[in-house]
Design an enzyme around this catalytic site. Structure first.
Site, PDB file in Angstrom:
ATOM      1  N   CYS A  91       0.939  -1.041   0.279  1.00 42.43           N
ATOM      2  CA  CYS A  91       0.427  -0.516   0.289  1.00 42.43           C
ATOM      3  C   CYS A  91       0.160   1.189   0.288  1.00 42.43           C
ATOM      4  CB  CYS A  91      -0.684  -0.013   1.074  1.00 42.43           C
ATOM      5  SG  CYS A  91      -1.755   0.848   1.222  1.00 42.43           S
ATOM      6  N   LEU A  92       0.714   2.104  -0.950  1.00 41.82           N
ATOM      7  CA  LEU A  92       1.120   3.065  -0.680  1.00 41.82           C
ATOM      8  C   LEU A  92       1.205   4.380   0.457  1.00 41.82           C
ATOM      9  CD1 LEU A  92       1.040   4.986  -4.597  1.00 41.82           C
ATOM     10  CD2 LEU A  92       2.703   3.581  -3.290  1.00 41.82           C
ATOM     11  N   HIS A 137     -10.229   1.206   1.115  1.00 47.73           N
ATOM     12  CA  HIS A 137      -9.498   2.583   1.989  1.00 47.73           C
ATOM     13  C   HIS A 137     -10.617   3.479   1.386  1.00 47.73           C
ATOM     14  CE1 HIS A 137      -5.693   2.507   1.952  1.00 47.73           C
ATOM     15  NE2 HIS A 137      -5.400   2.108   0.695  1.00 47.73           N
TER      16      HIS A 137
HETATM   17 ZN    ZN Z   1      -4.193   0.583  -0.717  1.00 45.61          ZN
END
Ligand code: ZN
Length: 168
Positions: A91-92, A137
């Protein structure tokens, strides 16, 4: 093109439920371009609006090898799911941490495209994983929430360590 700052864990903004988007407009169009630019630059294969501090139901993705097939979805909704698969996700908002997550392997997703039109399509494998990760998210959920408590604690510790190393 402006590169957006990516919000990192444990920012509270990553835990909020995002608002539906009533209709397409120029502000969103610009945001989509900037999100895609930020995602490709990272580099990553998916980015959700809350990851750039915008609490709206918008996700962008590109799982193609060449990175030339952007997918933009607003108000995405999974209407069918089947099967299961395990995929190592990252995940960024938690760079450097990877964890194997089990999710449905085939989904039908519905939403609004960049033209403001309703769309519905099937996805499997990596794209199915990516869509589910990004939709999470929008509901304030992170991939590590799918882990057991022990594995989640380890992932968080690993991320804290990585951040400390980066600062020193
Ligand atoms: Zn993510």
């Amino acid at each position: 093109m402006e590169k957006l700052d990516i919000v990192l864990y444990p920012d509270a903004g990553l835990r909020e439920t995002c608002a539906p988007i009533p209709e397409m407009n120029d502000t969103l169009d610009k945001l989509i371009d900037e999100m895609l630019y930020t995602m490709y630059d990272a580099p990553g294969i998916g980015l959700a609006a809350p990851q750039v501090a915008v609490q709206q139901r918008l996700i962008v993705m590109d799982v193609s090898e060449k990175g030339d097939q952007p997918i933009v979805l607003m108000n995405p909704e999974i209407v069918q799911s089947a099967g299961s698969l395990c995929w190592e996700e990252g995940c960024l908002s938690m760079p450097g941490v990877y964890a194997t997550i089990k999710r449905p392997s085939e989904i039908v997703v519905r939403g609004m495209n960049r033209d403001g039109k309703p769309i519905e399509f099937e996805a499997d494998e990596l794209l199915a994983v990516c869509i589910q990760h990004e939709i999470d998210h929008l509901d304030g959920k992170m991939f590590i929430d799918h882990l057991s408590r022990l594995k989640r604690t380890r992932a968080i510790q690993q991320f804290r360590k990585l951040m400390e190393q980066k600062e020193s």
